[in-house]
Motif scaffolding. Sequence first.
Motif, short mmCIF file in Angstrom:
data_model
loop_
_atom_site.label_atom_id
_atom_site.label_comp_id
_atom_site.label_asym_id
_atom_site.label_seq_id
_atom_site.Cartn_x
_atom_site.Cartn_y
_atom_site.Cartn_z
N GLY A 51 -53.12 -25.76 47.32
CA GLY A 51 -52.89 -24.31 46.82
C GLY A 51 -53.40 -23.20 47.88
O GLY A 51 -53.67 -22.55 48.00
N LYS A 111 -50.98 -21.22 52.00
CA LYS A 111 -50.42 -20.15 51.63
C LYS A 111 -48.56 -19.45 52.57
O LYS A 111 -49.18 -19.52 53.49
CB LYS A 111 -50.43 -18.52 50.56
CG LYS A 111 -51.70 -19.77 49.48
CD LYS A 111 -52.17 -18.66 48.59
CE LYS A 111 -51.86 -18.81 47.06
NZ LYS A 111 -53.92 -19.66 47.53
N ASP A 112 -47.74 -19.68 52.19
CA ASP A 112 -46.47 -19.00 52.94
C ASP A 112 -46.75 -17.68 53.22
O ASP A 112 -47.63 -16.84 52.81
CB ASP A 112 -45.30 -18.39 51.63
CG ASP A 112 -44.06 -18.70 53.00
OD1 ASP A 112 -43.82 -19.77 52.91
OD2 ASP A 112 -44.12 -16.99 52.56
N GLN A 153 -49.44 -17.31 55.61
CA GLN A 153 -50.78 -17.32 56.76
C GLN A 153 -50.65 -17.97 58.24
O GLN A 153 -50.23 -18.37 58.56
CB GLN A 153 -52.26 -18.09 55.65
CG GLN A 153 -51.78 -17.71 54.29
CD GLN A 153 -53.05 -18.42 53.00
OE1 GLN A 153 -53.11 -19.36 52.96
NE2 GLN A 153 -53.68 -17.32 52.20
N ARG A 178 -45.52 -26.56 49.72
CA ARG A 178 -46.17 -26.02 49.14
C ARG A 178 -46.82 -26.27 48.21
O ARG A 178 -47.32 -28.22 48.15
CB ARG A 178 -44.74 -25.69 48.38
CG ARG A 178 -43.97 -24.50 49.00
CD ARG A 178 -43.14 -24.02 47.53
NE ARG A 178 -42.20 -24.80 47.61
CZ ARG A 178 -40.87 -25.35 47.59
NH1 ARG A 178 -40.20 -24.15 48.71
NH2 ARG A 178 -39.89 -25.81 47.10
#
Length: 347
Positions: A296, A299-300, A302, A330
């Motif tokens: 995690g 992230k999307d 970045q 993810r």
Amino acid sequence: MKSIGITAIGMYVPERIVHNEEFETRMGIEAGWIESRSGIRERRFSAPGEFTSHLGVRAVQEMLSRDPQALDGVDLVIYATCTPDAMFPSTAALVAGQIGLTGVGAYDLSTACSGFVYGLSMARGMILGGGARKVLVLGGETLSKALDQNDRDTAILFGDGTGCAVVGEVPGGYGLQDFVLGADSAGGPALYISNLADRFPDGQEMRAAPTMNGREVFKFAVRVLGDSGNEVLKKSNLKSDDVDWLIPHQANIRIIEAAAQRFGISMDKTVINLDRYGNTSAGTVPIALHEAVNDGRVKDGQQLLLVAFGGGLSWAACTLKWWAGAPSLRPAAQDTAAQDAPSQVSA
């Protein structure tokens, strides 16, 4: 121009964990000294009969366990490795045949630790040039089988493992941005594994055993990681403050710290896992990327900076805007159901 990026990722490391204490018992090198000098506490060694192709297949299996359609449309396989199963057939072809991609293009790429980033560049270029639709890029090694395990300079540093990524079209604004690739054979004698030749082109003799001049490699690594990273940021019109995560080649914690300082990127924005895996050469960057996505951190949307150096001597850097639109891109916690999906590849 199409946006080309990573559409799936996977990794595999062998089961056997080799702690520093094993070298202390066998070679008299203090476990604490190894960790203080390198940052490495343990690494993985492949089992007898387990080679680089096997690691690649297992990495793809892991990817498919979360995204069973990840290989759909793949028509080229690139395996970055300096420990291929054989000179030919290519290890990429061996993997392709085992994962149901028989007949697609396949080749090995040899730039040692820089290989995976080189492979991403080759994949992007092939897709944009019309030579492929989607490309499976692997980076990994079974260095435990290539090194002299009684050599105090190299045996303690390296481990085995493979990471993989599928490269294909992604939504606009995401994906691979710019690359810097380089090599300088003048530095080759500082880090090499010989094969057929017994000397370099300038006449300098090659040792039969894998060879590394740690002092020279350290100086080279700090310089080229900093220079190539800053150059690719400039090409992408980015500054170090724009980088969310630096994902460097995992060779030595002191090299990484010095390079991060040159970038002006703090260590808390730098992905580190060499303490658990050691230097897996072409496997370090994809394995580190996989773990940072899986837990995690990445992230999307970045901004990532990937930098690596290796034998050759070679170097590679790239900028990447992360797209998290597929299951394996993810955190694992978000895809519990997908993890239970059947793989396309039998174990």
